[in-house]
Design an enzyme around this catalytic site. Structure first.
Site, short mmCIF file in Angstrom:
data_model
loop_
_atom_site.label_atom_id
_atom_site.label_comp_id
_atom_site.label_asym_id
_atom_site.label_seq_id
_atom_site.Cartn_x
_atom_site.Cartn_y
_atom_site.Cartn_z
N CYS A 2 -11.57 7.16 32.00
CA CYS A 2 -10.98 8.41 31.91
C CYS A 2 -12.11 9.48 31.46
CB CYS A 2 -9.93 8.55 30.93
SG CYS A 2 -8.71 7.35 31.06
N ARG A 27 -16.76 9.28 37.11
CA ARG A 27 -16.36 8.05 35.95
C ARG A 27 -15.23 7.30 36.87
NH1 ARG A 27 -18.10 8.83 30.65
NH2 ARG A 27 -16.10 7.83 29.82
N TRP A 73 -7.84 7.63 34.40
CA TRP A 73 -8.00 6.43 35.11
C TRP A 73 -6.53 5.51 34.69
CZ3 TRP A 73 -8.61 1.23 34.54
CH2 TRP A 73 -9.03 0.50 35.65
N ASN A 99 -8.95 9.01 25.58
CA ASN A 99 -9.46 7.82 26.44
C ASN A 99 -9.50 6.67 25.32
OD1 ASN A 99 -10.24 9.78 28.14
ND2 ASN A 99 -12.55 9.42 27.82
N GLY A 100 -8.92 5.42 26.11
CA GLY A 100 -9.03 4.29 25.32
C GLY A 100 -7.49 3.84 25.48
N GLU A 475 -26.02 -9.23 44.27
CA GLU A 475 -26.11 -7.75 44.12
C GLU A 475 -26.13 -7.04 45.44
OE1 GLU A 475 -25.79 -5.54 42.11
OE2 GLU A 475 -26.60 -3.78 43.00
N LYS A 479 -22.64 -4.55 46.50
CA LYS A 479 -23.00 -3.24 46.67
C LYS A 479 -22.07 -2.74 47.99
CE LYS A 479 -24.38 -1.84 44.45
NZ LYS A 479 -24.77 -2.03 42.80
N GLU A 482 -18.17 -2.95 47.18
CA GLU A 482 -17.69 -1.76 46.34
C GLU A 482 -17.71 -0.40 47.12
OE1 GLU A 482 -19.31 -1.39 42.67
OE2 GLU A 482 -21.43 -1.36 43.42
N HIS A 498 -23.12 -26.88 52.14
CA HIS A 498 -22.01 -27.68 51.09
C HIS A 498 -20.79 -27.15 51.19
CE1 HIS A 498 -25.13 -30.22 49.77
NE2 HIS A 498 -25.80 -29.03 49.61
N LYS A 597 -17.06 4.61 36.91
CA LYS A 597 -18.50 4.10 36.58
C LYS A 597 -18.60 3.54 35.37
CE LYS A 597 -22.84 4.91 37.29
NZ LYS A 597 -23.62 4.28 38.13
O1 M6R Z 1 -22.67 0.75 32.85
P1 M6R Z 1 -23.05 -0.76 33.16
O2 M6R Z 1 -24.30 -0.92 33.67
O3 M6R Z 1 -22.89 -1.59 31.70
O4 M6R Z 1 -21.80 -1.35 34.03
C1 M6R Z 1 -21.77 -2.48 34.39
C2 M6R Z 1 -20.87 -2.66 35.79
O5 M6R Z 1 -19.72 -1.87 35.55
C3 M6R Z 1 -21.44 -1.83 36.81
O6 M6R Z 1 -22.84 -2.48 37.31
C4 M6R Z 1 -20.64 -1.83 38.29
O7 M6R Z 1 -20.56 -3.21 38.85
C5 M6R Z 1 -21.10 -1.02 39.24
N1 M6R Z 1 -20.10 -0.60 39.90
C6 M6R Z 1 -22.16 -1.86 40.22
O8 M6R Z 1 -22.73 -0.86 41.21
#
Ligand code: M6R
Length: 602
Positions: A2, A27, A73, A99-100, A475, A479, A482, A498, A597
């Site tokens: 949020c 976000r 959110w 938020n929260g 990684e 990428k 997502e 394996h 985010k």
């Molecule tokens: O703000 P942070 O680096 O702590 O966030 C961690 C993850 O939520 C963040 O890296 C997430 O996996 C991204 N969407 C990756 O692209």
């Protein structure tokens, strides 16, 4: 998650707050709302994107010089108009954004309904506005404080009443930052919403409250006493969070990476070719390193752990933050716990840091947002120097994290006597050449754009890497998943045989990380096993690699660098692969579905 953007001052508040919400869109959210006050309250809430709310705002007047805005959110209740914030009392005059999560909302709701309050949403947040109304005897700040005394959970709350001139804010765990203007004040869940108006900010601490009026701000400590303002300056330029002509933030941020690495090196390298990350911990006395992080930050941590073991010869491993705190981890005073987080607000990482503190470890943080919750929690902070990262898919922050880890490994290796000055100077000279290598990698974007055709019709994509580049493979796969929503999985190349090799057929393309280095020959043997089973291989190889062609259907060439640096260079084509695939599939690159985010709920 949020977003909050609020204003009090002399100007028309709605355009300022709607623009603030636009800057927080990254976000992640699924509904949005605003309330303005001009003696009366005027509220508008809509499910869906902010554009829907903005369209409605053109038809509904939102007068007033005070406003609360929110992007939600969904957690408690689906993303509907009614569940969107602000939430208000029945007469609409008292309203809040939150938020929260209020964990004891069900008990409070039952109590308030029994006292005659009527609820109109499914949310936990609505409970709070009724509770404040119940406790309000004319002093809004006192009522907010009394209400938060009854809450369990996490909150960033902003509250206003139609007939009172102030905005009252309260914080526990969820971030809130106040922007100090000249005769006007702002409050937001992160600084991106404040940048066009002010770079003078106050990060609210846990348990604090504040009262914002046109002419000033008063912050109160947990006990309710007025406290210092602790004004800080945001180091980012106002346009750093703009697209500046790029089609997506993600692409802009990928191309900013050479500059980011230069900033990291400028921050950490000493004139004599040494490294100084400015940490207070005695690195010679550390006997173990544990990295706590989530998502991409955790993959940067995997690279870091490998480099620390290689260069400093002490055990190092990465732990997923959401697991670490619940498993009674074995850490002690000589353990260095490094928390890595772009936002500095990821709740899992923050709680892991707190757990490490309880266990007596020394805690350092690599964070991009100064003043963030994680930065304030730890003993040592090393800023990522990446500038604001807006694309949900982390790119430049990843490279900044990874570079900083390599520097930490070198500094630790020197402190422990594993490396001498010459060895460190030789590696830092290689690092100084890295931005130019990244620029070369970026210049090959067209080749990546052509290569993504290999993913057309794919059931899944397999990413393979060996050694340090196992982390790179993870990684790369994250990428792709997502932002393109294609299924992707990563494996150590040698582990294929394996089990996962059963997946191989022409519909499961393989992205093989095969840079030059000590494991190159082994990698080629593994790729031969894939090819023998009709696998389709897209290899990422070093310039001049004559052997790779026989093992791949297509090669993406990458600039040649010393083997320890290959993850940093390979990151670029992998980010571009994900980006170009998502664009080809028409995905929302900067705001992929379901993602936020900054993940501030467990
Ligand atoms: O703000 P942070 O680096 O702590 O966030 C961690 C993850 O939520 C963040 O890296 C997430 O996996 C991204 N969407 C990756 O692209």
């Amino acid at each position: 998650m949020c977003g909050i953007a609020c204003y009090v001052g002399p100007r028309d508040a709605a355009p300022i707050v709607l623009d603030g919400l636009r800057r927080l869109e990254y976000r992640g959210y699924d509904s949005a709302g605003i309330v303005t006050f001009d003696g009366a309250a005027h509220a508008l809430k809509r499910a869906g994107k902010l554009a829907v709310l903005r369209d409605a705002a053109e038809r509904h007047p939102l007068p007033g010089a005070r406003a609360l805005g929110h992007t939600r959110w969904a957690t408690h209740g689906p993303p509907t108009d009614g569940n969107a914030h602000p939430h208000a009392t029945e007469d609409g005059r008292l309203a809040l954004v939150h938020n929260g999560i209020v964990e004891n909302h069900a008990a409070l709701r039952a109590e308030l309904e029994a006292a005659g309050h009527t609820f109109v949403s499914d949310t936990d947040s609505e409970t709070v506005v009724h509770l404040i109304e119940q406790l309000d005897d004319g002093d809004l700040h006192a009522a907010v404080r009394a209400a938060t005394d009854r809450l369990n959970g996490a909150w960033a709350l902003v509250v206003a009443h139609a007939e009172r001139p102030e905005i009252v804010v309260a914080r526990r765990t969820s971030p809130l930052v106040i922007g100090l203007g000249d005769g006007e004040q702002f409050v937001a869940s992160d600084v991106a919403a404040l940048l066009p108006h002010t770079r003078r900010v106050v990060y609210l601490r846990d348990g604090e409250t504040a009262v914002l009026r046109e002419d000033g701000v008063t912050v109160y400590d947990e006990a309710g006493a007025p406290t210092d303002l602790r004004e800080e300056a945001i180091p980012w330029e106002a346009d750093a969070a703009e697209k500046n002509g790029w089609p997506h933030y993600m692409l802009k941020e990928i191309f900013e990476q050479p500059t980011v690495v230069r900033s990291v090196l400028q921050d950490a390298l000493t004139p004599d070719g040494g490294v100084d990350l400015g940490l207070r911990v005695d690195l010679a006395d550390v006997d173990r390193v544990v990295v706590v992080a989530a998502g991409t930050a955790a993959y940067a941590g995997r690279l870091g752990a490998a480099w620390i073991e290689r260069f400093a010869r002490i055990p190092a491993h990465v732990e997923i933050a959401s697991e670490f705190r619940y498993r009674d981890p074995v850490v002690g005073p000589r353990t260095l716990v490094v928390a890595v987080s772009q936002s500095g607000e990821t709740i899992d990482t923050l709680e892991a840091v707190r757990e490490a503190g309880r266990a007596g470890a020394h805690r350092a943080a690599f964070v991009n947002v100064r003043g963030s919750s994680i930065a304030r929690e730890v003993e040592d902070v090393s800023p990522l120097c990446a500038g604001p990262e807006i694309g949900v898919a982390s790119t430049k922050a990843y490279l900044a994290m990874a570079t900083r880890f390599l520097l930490l490994a070198l500094q630790m290796g020197r402190a422990r006597g594993v490396l001498d000055d010459d060895a460190v100077a030789s590696w830092t000279a290689d690092l100084r050449a890295l931005p130019a290598r990244l620029e070369e990698a970026l210049a090959r974007r067209d080749a990546v754009r052509e290569a993504v055709a290999a993913f057309d019709g794919a059931r899944s994509v397999l990413y393979l890497g060996r050694g340090t580049n196992v982390a790179s493979a993870y990684e790369g796969a994250l990428k792709l998943k997502e932002i393109s929503y294609l299924h992707a999985e990563a494996y150590p190349t040698g582990e294929m045989k394996h089990g996962p090799i059963a997946l191989i057929d022409a519909t499961v393309p393989v992205v093989a990380l095969a840079p030059d280095g000590p494991l190159h020959a082994k990698t080629l043997s593994n790729l031969a096993e894939v090819r023998a089973r009709d696998g389709r291989i897209l290899a990422l190889a070093s310039d001049g690699d004559e052997a790779i062609a026989a093992h791949a259907d297509r090669v993406l060439w990458t600039p040649r660098v010393p083997d320890a640096l290959s993850p940093l260079v390979l990151a670029v084509p992998m980010q571009l692969l994900a980006y170009e695939t998502a664009v080809r599939l028409g995905r929302d690159v900067d705001q992929p579905r379901n993602l936020a985010k900054s993940v501030t709920v467990e």
